[in-house]
Design a protein around this motif. Structure first.
Motif, short mmCIF file in Angstrom:
data_model
loop_
_atom_site.label_atom_id
_atom_site.label_comp_id
_atom_site.label_asym_id
_atom_site.label_seq_id
_atom_site.Cartn_x
_atom_site.Cartn_y
_atom_site.Cartn_z
N ASN A 66 -5.72 15.10 -27.61
CA ASN A 66 -5.32 15.14 -26.21
C ASN A 66 -3.80 15.07 -26.17
N ILE A 72 -8.95 11.91 -20.96
CA ILE A 72 -9.95 12.91 -20.57
C ILE A 72 -11.33 12.45 -21.03
N LYS A 73 -12.34 13.04 -20.42
CA LYS A 73 -13.71 12.81 -20.85
C LYS A 73 -14.29 14.17 -21.23
N ILE A 74 -14.83 14.27 -22.44
CA ILE A 74 -15.37 15.52 -22.93
C ILE A 74 -16.77 15.72 -22.35
N ASP A 75 -16.97 16.89 -21.72
CA ASP A 75 -18.24 17.18 -21.06
C ASP A 75 -19.17 18.01 -21.95
N TYR A 113 -13.90 19.76 -20.39
CA TYR A 113 -13.49 18.37 -20.22
C TYR A 113 -12.93 18.17 -18.83
N HIS A 114 -12.76 16.93 -18.44
CA HIS A 114 -12.21 16.65 -17.12
C HIS A 114 -11.38 15.37 -17.15
N ASN A 119 -11.68 19.71 -13.48
CA ASN A 119 -12.41 20.12 -14.67
C ASN A 119 -11.62 21.23 -15.36
#
Length: 126
Positions: A66, A72-75, A113-114, A119
């Motif tokens: 990152n 961030i959060k990985i989707d 990710y978001h 997003n």
């Protein structure tokens, strides 16, 4: 009241009305300029603080970093290798996930990710 007093009152009323109209017009122009400036400022702040994810091969490891200023959060991942263990993980700013891979294989990774606002989707050829 005589004619000169009424004339002075009429001129005063016209000047006050013109001043009020000019004030409302100038105030409206100022508000629209402030609004445009705030929109530009918000856009610049969002660009400066958005997360930038980066994936590369580092010998026999896949490095997912990152490079942005916010976590961030990985989707999701779309790849030939299994990266499901990283889905749902939070990657703080400046941090890296290392994942062991076969050095000879060539593949493409698409990462969704978001952050707290937007997003994002990025693709990398590894």
């Amino acid at each position: 009241m005589n004619f000169s007093t009424e004339l002075i009152f009429d001129i005063t009323i016209i000047m006050i009305t013109a001043t009020l109209i000019a004030g409302v017009v100038l105030g409206s122009i100022a508000l629209f300029r402030i609004l445009a400036t705030l929109k530009l400022r918000n856009k610049m702040l969002q660009q400066a603080t958005r997360p930038y994810i980066f994936c590369q091969r580092n010998h026999q490891q896949l490095e997912i970093r990152n490079n942005g200023q916010v976590p961030i959060k990985i989707d999701a991942f779309d790849s030939q290798i299994d990266l499901t263990t990283l889905i749902g993980k939070v990657l703080p700013a400046g941090q890296t996930f290392l994942y062991r891979i076969d050095e000879s294989s060539q593949f493409t990774i698409t990462v969704k990710y978001h952050d707290q606002i937007t997003n994002y989707t990025d693709s990398f050829n590894i």
